[in-house]
Write a protein that holds these residues in place. Structure first.
Motif, PDB file in Angstrom:
ATOM      1  N   ILE A 107       0.909  -1.223  -0.043  1.00  0.00           N
ATOM      2  CA  ILE A 107      -0.274  -0.082   0.120  1.00  0.00           C
ATOM      3  C   ILE A 107       0.741   1.040   0.010  1.00  0.00           C
ATOM      4  O   ILE A 107       1.731   1.412   0.774  1.00  0.00           O
ATOM      5  N   ILE A 108       0.600   2.087  -0.926  1.00  0.00           N
ATOM      6  CA  ILE A 108       1.272   3.348  -0.857  1.00  0.00           C
ATOM      7  C   ILE A 108       0.340   4.614  -0.505  1.00  0.00           C
ATOM      8  O   ILE A 108      -0.722   4.737  -0.726  1.00  0.00           O
ATOM      9  N   SER A 109       1.040   5.054   0.924  1.00  0.00           N
ATOM     10  CA  SER A 109       0.076   6.178   1.503  1.00  0.00           C
ATOM     11  C   SER A 109       0.752   7.450   1.439  1.00  0.00           C
ATOM     12  O   SER A 109       2.101   7.503   1.287  1.00  0.00           O
ATOM     13  N   ALA A 110       0.181   8.596   1.037  1.00  0.00           N
ATOM     14  CA  ALA A 110       0.688   9.882   0.660  1.00  0.00           C
ATOM     15  C   ALA A 110      -0.262  10.876   1.102  1.00  0.00           C
ATOM     16  O   ALA A 110      -1.334  10.617   1.213  1.00  0.00           O
ATOM     17  N   ASP A 111       0.578  11.965   1.746  1.00  0.00           N
ATOM     18  CA  ASP A 111      -0.717  13.014   1.939  1.00  0.00           C
ATOM     19  C   ASP A 111      -1.071  13.746   0.716  1.00  0.00           C
ATOM     20  O   ASP A 111      -0.388  13.723  -0.335  1.00  0.00           O
TER      21      ASP A 111
END
Length: 142
Positions: A107-111
């Motif tokens: 999973i790629i999480s970014a603001d």
């Protein structure tokens, strides 16, 4: 004969250099009316976007890549502590965290302040190295 020719020579018609604009304006008005009448009848196209589904159970093992606003990366394995990592070493670390199993999701999480380009670089790097099941983290209810 020469006397008659001189009389008509002074009364010759001159060619008109002007364009008659009335037919042009008539055509433009008809086109305007046609477009004004047909515009409300045109239906706008609808885009069928995918929706975010809710999984019934959380996977046992998850690898999460966090993209910071300053383009720095962190790696979280199974909700553990974050480890700073570079883009070059990311694919090897993720593959070793998956232990050869393609069923472990990444999973790629970014603001939302992070540039789209940074997230796409991470996704591209993982997919080029053969990492399967790469997804994006989303915020629920917002």
């Amino acid at each position: 004969m020469p006397a008659v020719a001189s009389r008509s020579g002074g009364r010759r018609r001159r060619a008109m250099n002007e364009i008659n604009m009335v037919p042009f304006i008539d055509v433009m008005m008809v086109l305007l009316i046609i477009f004004m009448v047909s515009a409300p009848m045109i239906t706008t196209g609808l885009v069928d976007l995918p929706s975010v589904g809710k999984a019934k159970t959380r996977p046992q093992s998850v690898v999460e890549v966090v993209v910071q606003s300053d383009d720095k990366l962190e790696l979280k394995i199974d909700q553990g502590p974050s480890q700073p990592i570079t883009l070059g070493a990311l694919a090897d670390q993720v593959l070793s965290a998956q232990n050869g199993s393609d069923n472990v999701p990444v999973i790629i999480s970014a603001d939302k302040q992070v540039r789209y380009d940074s997230v796409m670089k991470v996704m591209d790097t993982l997919q080029r190295h053969g990492v399967q099941r790469v997804g994006l983290s989303v915020k629920q209810g917002g």
